[in-house]
Design an enzyme around this catalytic site. Structure first.
Site, PDB file in Angstrom:
ATOM      1  N   GLU A 237       9.013  -6.215   6.752  1.00  5.95           N
ATOM      2  CA  GLU A 237      10.166  -5.749   5.914  1.00  5.95           C
ATOM      3  C   GLU A 237      11.035  -6.903   5.531  1.00  5.95           C
ATOM      4  O   GLU A 237      11.223  -7.600   6.184  1.00  5.95           O
ATOM      5  CB  GLU A 237      10.926  -4.784   6.890  1.00  5.95           C
ATOM      6  CG  GLU A 237      12.109  -4.034   6.092  1.00  5.95           C
ATOM      7  CD  GLU A 237      12.669  -2.926   7.199  1.00  5.95           C
ATOM      8  OE1 GLU A 237      13.652  -2.200   6.410  1.00  5.95           O
ATOM      9  OE2 GLU A 237      12.872  -3.202   7.987  1.00  5.95           O
TER      10      GLU A 237
ATOM     11  N   LYS B 234      12.127   2.684   0.711  1.00  5.47           N
ATOM     12  CA  LYS B 234      12.434   3.129   2.267  1.00  5.47           C
ATOM     13  C   LYS B 234      13.092   4.530   2.118  1.00  5.47           C
ATOM     14  O   LYS B 234      14.101   4.738   1.607  1.00  5.47           O
ATOM     15  CB  LYS B 234      13.209   2.263   2.851  1.00  5.47           C
ATOM     16  CG  LYS B 234      13.368   2.487   4.094  1.00  5.47           C
ATOM     17  CD  LYS B 234      13.937   1.364   4.594  1.00  5.47           C
ATOM     18  CE  LYS B 234      14.340   1.368   6.533  1.00  5.47           C
ATOM     19  NZ  LYS B 234      14.756   0.245   6.946  1.00  5.47           N
TER      20      LYS B 234
ATOM     21  N   CYS C  65       9.540   0.848   7.914  1.00  5.85           N
ATOM     22  CA  CYS C  65      10.407   0.659   8.937  1.00  5.85           C
ATOM     23  C   CYS C  65      10.717   2.092   9.683  1.00  5.85           C
ATOM     24  O   CYS C  65      10.097   2.524  10.027  1.00  5.85           O
ATOM     25  CB  CYS C  65      11.627  -0.284   8.663  1.00  5.85           C
ATOM     26  SG  CYS C  65      12.527  -0.809  10.344  1.00  5.85           S
TER      27      CYS C  65
END
Length: 385
Positions: free
Chosen positions: A119, A196, A233
């Site tokens: 990330e 995300k 993530c």
């Protein structure tokens, strides 16, 4: 020995568990033993010279009469930052560009078809300091920023799909920031980006001071080497997030992450593996390595004293298959490249065997979730009178 100095769980098991019992323990942890890849001697030599770990494993499927094997090699890179966070933005970014280029060269030697980094790999993980300056200067346009242009060059040079997680500056929509991953084809073309979906608000990791939840949904990218998706993530903590990538046809889901030992390490080996099993696809869990120090102290609001780092990013990147097997992890302390060869036919073979999609009951979930989001919803709890 401090926890941050432990290289891998395997090193501890190998040291203390008798050989006769070790095979059983590892079968419980990893599923059946995977075949080790015979990687080129030149690649191993360069990895040693450039000081990063290189491992390779293969997920085999049964030979079929009606389909040829669909063999794909995936590479996962985990790494420290190079320049200290007190260096200029250009120096920090350029040093990471060089490091990834060095590791990508070895990935190409190993025949990697799809390569993914951790990330926001082009910068330190500064989001949780809650300081906007100087860190926002790392943000770039996803489509044509300097990091994307460099990755396009590598993709074309090595005939490799590259997934490049980055801090995005959306210049078209008010210069807002997003935590994104750019997917680049093996011909060097930007296929698109995935943002995300879930933003943490726990401990130090309150990232909504930088960006908010993404608006790209659960995109799947059809590449020459299979259908891929990127679950960035914190999204790994949400089973529905993994599920939607599977519903949309993903065959490999990458999970580029940045997470520290005191927060998530006990659940790290479980989540991506569970997702691979539940959704009949491969997962690639990637975490950065090392402790990143910042000049100014910051607090997390959870009673911890003021501090200059988030903790130890513990690496431990791994790949999991739909049958529950998974590779051993890369190091908790070193940079590394993990190469996984997979036959994508295994996805359907496992799906046929377990029948999870066939028995999933999406119709039932859809109805109940539609009710659950209503303000007047009451759970159907049957009480004992």
């Amino acid at each position: 020995m401090a926890a941050d100095d432990v290289d891998t769980l395997d090193s501890v098991l190998d040291k203390y568990i008798p050989p006769d019992e070790l095979a059983f323990v590892k079968r419980m942890l990893y599923g059946k033993e995977l075949r080790k890849l015979h990687l080129p001697e030149k690649a191993l030599q360069i990895a040693q010279e450039r000081n990063f770990e290189l491992q390779g494993y293969a997920f085999d499927a049964k030979r079929e009469d009606v389909r040829l094997p669909r063999i794909v090699r995936v590479g996962a890179i985990q790494n420290h930052i190079i320049a200290p966070t007190t260096s200029s933005i250009s120096e920090q970014r350029d040093s990471l560009h060089k490091r990834i280029c060095d590791i990508a060269e070895v990935a190409a030697l190993c025949g990697v078809n799809i390569l993914c980094m951790q990330e926001a790999w082009h910068m330190p993980f500064a989001f949780c300091t809650r300081e906007k300056f100087p860190w926002c200067q790392f943000a770039e346009p996803a489509e044509d920023g300097p990091t994307t242009k460099l990755m396009q060059e590598l993709a074309l040079k090595y005939n490799m799909v590259i997934i490049s997680p980055m801090l995005e500056r959306d210049e078209t929509h008010g210069d807002v920031l997003a935590n994104s991953a750019v997917v680049i084809s093996n011909l060097g073309k930007v296929l698109g980006k995935s943002r995300k979906n879930h933003i943490p608000r726990c401990g130090d990791f309150n990232e909504s001071t930088y960006y908010m939840e993404g608006d790209t949904g659960h995109r799947v990218f059809q590449t020459q080497f299979g259908k891929v998706a990127v679950n960035i993530c914190y999204g790994r903590h949400h089973p529905q997030n993994w599920m939607m990538y599977g519903i949309n046809g993903a065959e490999i889901v990458f999970n580029p992450s940045a997470t520290v030992d005191t927060l998530s390490e006990p659940i790290w080996p479980i989540e991506a593996r569970n997702a691979a099993i539940a959704n009949s696809y491969f997962t690639v869990a990637i975490n950065r390595v090392g402790t990143e120090y910042f000049q100014n102290e910051f607090t997390s609001g959870d009673g911890k004293p003021a501090h200059r780092s988030f903790g130890h990013f513990y690496g431990s990147s791994y790949v999991a298959g739909p049958d529950g097997t998974r590779t051993p992890s890369l190091s908790r302390t070193q940079d590394g490249l993990l190469v996984a060869e997979m036959d994508l036919n295994l996805n359907r073979q496992v799906a046929d065997s377990w029948g999870f999609r066939m028995t999933q009951r999406l119709d039932l979930y859809a109805k109940e979730l539609a009710d659950a989001v209503k303000s007047d919803y009451k759970p159907p709890v049957v009480k004992d009178q």
